[in-house]
Design a protein around this motif. Sequence first.
Motif, PDB file in Angstrom:
ATOM      1  N   GLU A   1      25.896  25.738  21.700  1.00  0.00           N
ATOM      2  CA  GLU A   1      25.000  24.590  21.524  1.00  0.00           C
ATOM      3  C   GLU A   1      25.809  23.314  21.499  1.00  0.00           C
ATOM      4  OE1 GLU A   1      21.895  22.561  18.344  1.00  0.00           O
ATOM      5  OE2 GLU A   1      22.128  24.734  18.367  1.00  0.00           O
ATOM      6  N   VAL A   2      25.562  22.463  22.479  1.00  0.00           N
ATOM      7  CA  VAL A   2      26.142  21.128  22.468  1.00  0.00           C
ATOM      8  C   VAL A   2      25.226  20.277  21.603  1.00  0.00           C
ATOM      9  CG1 VAL A   2      26.817  19.141  23.860  1.00  0.00           C
ATOM     10  CG2 VAL A   2      27.109  21.442  24.775  1.00  0.00           C
ATOM     11  N   ASP A   3      25.803  19.537  20.677  1.00  0.00           N
ATOM     12  CA  ASP A   3      24.996  18.831  19.679  1.00  0.00           C
ATOM     13  C   ASP A   3      24.051  17.809  20.296  1.00  0.00           C
ATOM     14  OD1 ASP A   3      26.148  20.106  17.353  1.00  0.00           O
ATOM     15  OD2 ASP A   3      27.975  19.021  17.856  1.00  0.00           O
ATOM     16  N   ILE A   4      24.507  17.103  21.334  1.00  0.00           N
ATOM     17  CA  ILE A   4      23.674  16.069  21.952  1.00  0.00           C
ATOM     18  C   ILE A   4      23.730  16.180  23.465  1.00  0.00           C
ATOM     19  CG2 ILE A   4      23.326  13.578  22.267  1.00  0.00           C
ATOM     20  CD1 ILE A   4      24.619  13.166  19.536  1.00  0.00           C
ATOM     21  N   TRP A   5      22.554  16.211  24.050  1.00  0.00           N
ATOM     22  CA  TRP A   5      22.422  16.116  25.503  1.00  0.00           C
ATOM     23  C   TRP A   5      21.570  14.892  25.798  1.00  0.00           C
ATOM     24  CZ3 TRP A   5      18.283  19.128  28.644  1.00  0.00           C
ATOM     25  CH2 TRP A   5      18.385  18.802  29.997  1.00  0.00           C
ATOM     26  N   ALA A   6      22.191  13.872  26.377  1.00  0.00           N
ATOM     27  CA  ALA A   6      21.458  12.684  26.803  1.00  0.00           C
ATOM     28  C   ALA A   6      21.205  12.834  28.297  1.00  0.00           C
ATOM     29  CB  ALA A   6      22.262  11.424  26.511  1.00  0.00           C
ATOM     30  N   LYS A   7      19.959  13.185  28.629  1.00  0.00           N
ATOM     31  CA  LYS A   7      19.594  13.467  30.024  1.00  0.00           C
ATOM     32  C   LYS A   7      19.294  12.168  30.754  1.00  0.00           C
ATOM     33  CE  LYS A   7      16.375  16.208  32.822  1.00  0.00           C
ATOM     34  NZ  LYS A   7      15.162  17.061  32.784  1.00  0.00           N
ATOM     35  N   SER A   8      20.126  11.850  31.714  1.00  0.00           N
ATOM     36  CA  SER A   8      20.019  10.580  32.427  1.00  0.00           C
ATOM     37  C   SER A   8      18.962  10.640  33.528  1.00  0.00           C
ATOM     38  CB  SER A   8      21.371  10.226  33.057  1.00  0.00           C
ATOM     39  OG  SER A   8      21.258   9.071  33.860  1.00  0.00           O
ATOM     40  N   TYR A   9      18.404   9.472  33.853  1.00  0.00           N
ATOM     41  CA  TYR A   9      17.511   9.373  35.001  1.00  0.00           C
ATOM     42  C   TYR A   9      18.306   9.480  36.300  1.00  0.00           C
ATOM     43  CZ  TYR A   9      13.469   7.956  32.198  1.00  0.00           C
ATOM     44  OH  TYR A   9      12.417   7.931  31.308  1.00  0.00           O
ATOM     45  N   GLU A  10      19.615   9.239  36.211  1.00  0.00           N
ATOM     46  CA  GLU A  10      20.481   9.312  37.385  1.00  0.00           C
ATOM     47  C   GLU A  10      21.226  10.647  37.393  1.00  0.00           C
ATOM     48  OE1 GLU A  10      22.761   5.609  38.185  1.00  0.00           O
ATOM     49  OE2 GLU A  10      21.922   4.935  36.270  1.00  0.00           O
ATOM     50  N   GLU A  11      21.140  11.362  38.494  1.00  0.00           N
ATOM     51  CA  GLU A  11      21.749  12.680  38.582  1.00  0.00           C
ATOM     52  C   GLU A  11      23.256  12.606  38.372  1.00  0.00           C
ATOM     53  OE1 GLU A  11      21.967  16.561  41.548  1.00  0.00           O
ATOM     54  OE2 GLU A  11      20.688  14.854  42.065  1.00  0.00           O
TER      55      GLU A  11
ATOM     56  N   TYR B   1      20.990   6.135  18.769  1.00  0.00           N
ATOM     57  CA  TYR B   1      21.751   5.080  19.438  1.00  0.00           C
ATOM     58  C   TYR B   1      21.525   5.133  20.947  1.00  0.00           C
ATOM     59  CZ  TYR B   1      25.809   2.203  20.722  1.00  0.00           C
ATOM     60  OH  TYR B   1      26.627   1.229  21.240  1.00  0.00           O
ATOM     61  N   LEU B   2      21.536   6.344  21.497  1.00  0.00           N
ATOM     62  CA  LEU B   2      21.364   6.513  22.945  1.00  0.00           C
ATOM     63  C   LEU B   2      19.902   6.405  23.351  1.00  0.00           C
ATOM     64  CD1 LEU B   2      23.828   9.504  23.354  1.00  0.00           C
ATOM     65  CD2 LEU B   2      24.210   7.178  24.170  1.00  0.00           C
ATOM     66  N   LYS B   3      19.010   7.022  22.558  1.00  0.00           N
ATOM     67  CA  LYS B   3      17.586   7.054  22.901  1.00  0.00           C
ATOM     68  C   LYS B   3      17.003   5.649  22.979  1.00  0.00           C
ATOM     69  CE  LYS B   3      13.363   8.812  23.237  1.00  0.00           C
ATOM     70  NZ  LYS B   3      12.895   9.590  24.394  1.00  0.00           N
ATOM     71  N   PHE B   4      17.365   4.816  22.014  1.00  0.00           N
ATOM     72  CA  PHE B   4      16.776   3.480  21.948  1.00  0.00           C
ATOM     73  C   PHE B   4      17.706   2.394  22.494  1.00  0.00           C
ATOM     74  CE2 PHE B   4      14.574   5.873  18.536  1.00  0.00           C
ATOM     75  CZ  PHE B   4      13.336   5.925  19.161  1.00  0.00           C
ATOM     76  N   GLU B   5      18.709   2.833  23.267  1.00  0.00           N
ATOM     77  CA  GLU B   5      19.576   1.931  24.039  1.00  0.00           C
ATOM     78  C   GLU B   5      20.180   0.832  23.164  1.00  0.00           C
ATOM     79  OE1 GLU B   5      17.136   0.643  27.324  1.00  0.00           O
ATOM     80  OE2 GLU B   5      17.267   2.589  28.300  1.00  0.00           O
TER      81      GLU B   5
ATOM     82  N   GLU C   1      34.190   6.137  36.119  1.00  0.00           N
ATOM     83  CA  GLU C   1      32.804   6.011  36.593  1.00  0.00           C
ATOM     84  C   GLU C   1      31.768   6.304  35.507  1.00  0.00           C
ATOM     85  OE1 GLU C   1      34.306  10.163  37.833  1.00  0.00           O
ATOM     86  OE2 GLU C   1      35.082   8.115  37.641  1.00  0.00           O
ATOM     87  N   ALA C   2      32.215   6.780  34.351  1.00  0.00           N
ATOM     88  CA  ALA C   2      31.283   7.107  33.270  1.00  0.00           C
ATOM     89  C   ALA C   2      30.765   5.830  32.611  1.00  0.00           C
ATOM     90  CB  ALA C   2      31.965   7.986  32.223  1.00  0.00           C
ATOM     91  N   GLU C   3      29.461   5.763  32.441  1.00  0.00           N
ATOM     92  CA  GLU C   3      28.873   4.579  31.836  1.00  0.00           C
ATOM     93  C   GLU C   3      27.538   4.929  31.184  1.00  0.00           C
ATOM     94  OE1 GLU C   3      29.034   1.988  30.074  1.00  0.00           O
ATOM     95  OE2 GLU C   3      30.426   1.168  31.545  1.00  0.00           O
ATOM     96  N   PHE C   4      27.161   4.095  30.212  1.00  0.00           N
ATOM     97  CA  PHE C   4      25.831   4.263  29.639  1.00  0.00           C
ATOM     98  C   PHE C   4      24.786   4.021  30.727  1.00  0.00           C
ATOM     99  CE2 PHE C   4      27.792   2.798  25.453  1.00  0.00           C
ATOM    100  CZ  PHE C   4      27.743   4.059  24.884  1.00  0.00           C
ATOM    101  N   THR C   5      23.675   4.742  30.621  1.00  0.00           N
ATOM    102  CA  THR C   5      22.585   4.557  31.569  1.00  0.00           C
ATOM    103  C   THR C   5      21.277   4.743  30.804  1.00  0.00           C
ATOM    104  OG1 THR C   5      21.618   5.343  33.643  1.00  0.00           O
ATOM    105  CG2 THR C   5      22.667   6.997  32.248  1.00  0.00           C
ATOM    106  N   ARG C   6      20.167   4.819  31.473  1.00  0.00           N
ATOM    107  CA  ARG C   6      18.894   5.101  30.800  1.00  0.00           C
ATOM    108  C   ARG C   6      18.721   6.611  30.699  1.00  0.00           C
ATOM    109  NH1 ARG C   6      14.545   3.870  33.721  1.00  0.00           N
ATOM    110  NH2 ARG C   6      13.204   3.956  31.897  1.00  0.00           N
ATOM    111  N   TYR C   7      18.223   7.052  29.537  1.00  0.00           N
ATOM    112  CA  TYR C   7      18.098   8.486  29.300  1.00  0.00           C
ATOM    113  C   TYR C   7      16.634   8.892  29.127  1.00  0.00           C
ATOM    114  CZ  TYR C   7      23.053   7.851  28.578  1.00  0.00           C
ATOM    115  OH  TYR C   7      24.376   7.508  28.766  1.00  0.00           O
ATOM    116  N   GLN C   8      16.261   9.962  29.851  1.00  0.00           N
ATOM    117  CA  GLN C   8      14.883  10.472  29.769  1.00  0.00           C
ATOM    118  C   GLN C   8      14.582  11.052  28.400  1.00  0.00           C
ATOM    119  OE1 GLN C   8      13.594  12.977  33.098  1.00  0.00           O
ATOM    120  NE2 GLN C   8      15.533  12.511  34.098  1.00  0.00           N
TER     121      GLN C   8
END
Length: 587
Positions: free
Chosen positions: A506-516, A460-464, A483-490
Motif C-alpha cells: 500500500e502506497v500511502d498517497i496516490w495523486a491521480k493526475s489528469y495528465e497521463e 495539500y494536493l487535493k485542494f492545490e 520533468e516532475a511537477e505539480f499538476t491537477r489531480y482527479q
Amino acid sequence: MADDKLIYAIEERIGQPDLFTGRKEELSYFERWADEIPMKLSRSTALLSRRKKGKTALVERLYNIIYTKNGSLVPFYFEVKEGSKWIVDFALNFYASFISQYLGFKLRDVNLCRTIKSLDELNEIASKNGYKAISDNIKLFKDALKDKDMVDTIWNNAQSAPHRIASVTGDYIVQIIDEFQFINSEIFRDKECTAVMNDLAGSYLSLAESKVAPMLVTGSWVSWLKNIIRGQLPGRFIETELNNLKEEEGLEAIYNYSIITDVPVSDDVALYLNKLVNSDPFYISAIIRSIYKDKDLTTIDGLMKTLNFELRRGSIYGTWMEYISRTLSTVNDKNAKKIVLFLSKNREKEWTRQEIIAKCNLPYDDREAENKLQMLIKGDLISEGSTSIRYRGMTDDIFYKVFRYKYEEEIDNFPLEKILDEEREKELMQIEALQKEIKSLKGREKYYKGHILEYVLMKYLKFEQYKKENATLKDKVYNPIQEAEFTRYQEVKPYKVMLEGGREHEVDIWAKSYEEGKDLFIEVKSWERSISKSDTEKFVKTVRDMKTLGIKGYFIYYSLNGFEDDAKKYLNENGIMYADKKSWAIV
C-alpha cells in the motif's frame, strides 16, 4: 482486512466505503468477538449509542468482514424499523431475511443477501443446492403460517430459526439486530395494530443465551434499550457504549470527509472543529456536509457560521429534535422543558430530585418528579446520576445549544438575540483558548501520529495548496526529477497494488493526475527516527516492481524526521525524490 478485498455483501449506509474512518479499536474488539463464536466463547452483546454515532456503520462493516472471511460463522443483519407492524408480517420478514442471507452466504451470492426472496423461491434455491435442513425448516415455518391466529407459534418459529439451523447444520450464526428497542413498541398482536406487544423482547430470554447463534443488538435510544435489557432480559447481554472517536481518529475523519466530499478544510479549522465537537463523528460529518449556502471551512469565522446554521436549522438540529420532540410529547408536561434546560445549563454537577423540584419550582411531589425524570432519561435528554435520586444534564455542549436556542425564550422569556450574543461571547473565549492550544499542538510530533500526516499531505494536493504558495515540486523535494511537477489531480487517496509473488503493498498517497504519466506516489513515514538505508532499499525495490507492472508516475519518499546520510545517498543514486518536514512544510 484490506478494504479493497472486502466484499460488500450488504450495502453500507455510510455511502462511500472510504468514509468509514477510525473505530479501529471497536472494530478489532467485535472481530475478535465474532472469531470466538465458533469456539462458543462469545456472549450476546448490546451496542448502545445515540443516532448517527456510527454504530450501524460499525455493524454493517462487521457483517461484510465476516462475509468476506467465508468461514464457519454466518452473518445475519436485520433492522427493526419504526412503524406499526402486525407480528405475522414482521415474523415473515424476519424469517425470509434470515434464510435469504444464510443462502447468500453459503452460495456466495451477494444479491441474495441484499434481496428478500419469497418462501417458495427460497425453498427452490435450497432444494436445488442440496440444503435439506433449510428446506425442512421452511416447510415448518410455512405450516405455522397456515393459522394466522397462532401468532406466538409463528413468531417462535421465525425467531428461533437461526439457533435451530445452526444446531442442525453445525454452522455458527451471528444475529445482528439493529434498533432492537423498537421490537417492544412497533409490533402488534392483531392485524389492525391496536394491541402492541410491549414485552416481545422478552421472548429472547432463552435464545439470547445461545452459543451457536449469539446476538449483537444495537439501540439509538440508549436508556430505553438499557431498560428493556435489564427488565426483560436480565443478565443475558453484555452492554457496551459506542463513544466518540479518539482525538486522532476525529482529525482523520475531518480530513477524510474533506477530501472525499471535496470540501476544503484548513488545518486550524480541522483542529478547532475536532476540539469543539469532542471528536463526535456525527457532528464532524454534519458540519463538513452541511447545506449552509455560505459554508467556508477554511476560516474559524466560517466554521462558526456553519455550526450556528446547523444548531438552528441543519441536520444537527433535525437529529436532536427527533429525540426532543418524541420525548417531550411522551412526557406531555410543560415543566419537562424547564427540567432539561436547567440540568443542561448546570451539567457540571449532579442534582437530587428535591433540588430539581426547588430550583425549577415544580408542582410535583417526589414520586411525580421521579416519574417525569425517568421519562426524560428514557428519551436520552438527561442522564442518571451516581445514585437513584441524582440526575445530571447531558454533557454534550452541542445538545445544550440546540435546546437553549429552541426553548429558553419560551421557558424564561429570555430573548433569542441575547442568548445568541451570550453564546457568541463564550465562543470567542473558547476560540482564543483553543488557538493557543492548537499552536502548541501543531508544533509537536503528536499532531503527525498515525495517519494524520498522510491526510494533511493528501489535502495539500487535493485542494492545490501549492498554487496558493506559488510552489513547484522541486521546491518541496530533494533530488528532484526535472520533468516532475505539480499538476491537477482527479483524486487523492491510498493506493494498493499486488506485486510479483503475491506481495501486497500500500502506497500511502496516490495523486491521480489528469495528465497521463504524471501521477504522484508518496510513501509517508511519521516515525520518531530518521529513515535508514535499509528502509530506502525496500522502497526502491517496491518502486522497481511497480514500474515493472507498467505503473507510471513519480515516486516520493516523505519522512517527517528526515533521512540518514547513507539513505539520502542511496535515494540519490536511484533517482528517487524524497522530502521531509523541512523541505515540504505542510502546516
